[in-house]
Design a protein around this motif. Structure first.
Motif, mmCIF file in Angstrom:
data_model
loop_
_atom_site.group_PDB
_atom_site.id
_atom_site.type_symbol
_atom_site.label_atom_id
_atom_site.label_comp_id
_atom_site.label_asym_id
_atom_site.label_seq_id
_atom_site.Cartn_x
_atom_site.Cartn_y
_atom_site.Cartn_z
ATOM 1 N N UNK A 53 5.251 5.224 1.244
ATOM 2 C CA UNK A 53 4.014 5.511 0.521
ATOM 3 C C UNK A 53 2.918 4.583 1.038
ATOM 4 N N UNK A 54 1.755 5.143 1.394
ATOM 5 C CA UNK A 54 0.646 4.373 1.958
ATOM 6 C C UNK A 54 -0.518 4.288 0.964
ATOM 7 N N UNK A 55 -1.065 5.427 0.555
ATOM 8 C CA UNK A 55 -2.174 5.533 -0.399
ATOM 9 C C UNK A 55 -3.356 4.620 -0.090
ATOM 10 N N UNK A 56 -3.861 4.688 1.143
ATOM 11 C CA UNK A 56 -5.081 3.956 1.480
ATOM 12 C C UNK A 56 -5.853 4.706 2.560
ATOM 13 N N UNK A 57 -7.150 4.430 2.609
ATOM 14 C CA UNK A 57 -8.019 5.035 3.604
ATOM 15 C C UNK A 57 -8.046 4.122 4.825
#
Length: 90
Positions: A53-57
């Motif tokens: 899971x990354x969830x970043x721009x």
């Protein structure tokens, strides 16, 4: 045109956006090819996967390979209101 490009450098996978602009990356799924032994001592080639899971721009992501043979990377990202998935074969 693909949104991402991928390459393996040493013990890590480097994912970069094709146009260099940041994009919201939700998750990276890495598929590995491994060899295992069956109960009858046969060598079997299997594919295992790891979801990160990354969830970043961002415009660049580095993922460790853990010394395994990477065969494919899937990037789940958001573009506008759509959540998309791009599969990259290495």
């Amino acid at each position: 045109m693909p949104e991402f490009k991928a390459k393996v450098e040493g013990e890590k996978i480097i994912l970069e956006t094709g146009n260099g602009l940041p994009i919201l990356v939700r998750e990276v799924i890495v598929k590995y090819s491994v060899t295992s032994l069956s109960p009858t001592d046969e060598r079997i080639r299997r594919t295992i996967s790891d979801e990160i899971e990354i969830n970043k721009t961002t415009n660049k992501i580095e993922v460790p390979t853990r010394g395994l043979d990477v065969i494919e990377v899937s990037v789940i990202y958001k573009k506008g209101d759509q959540t998309l998935r791009e599969e990259l074969t290495l």
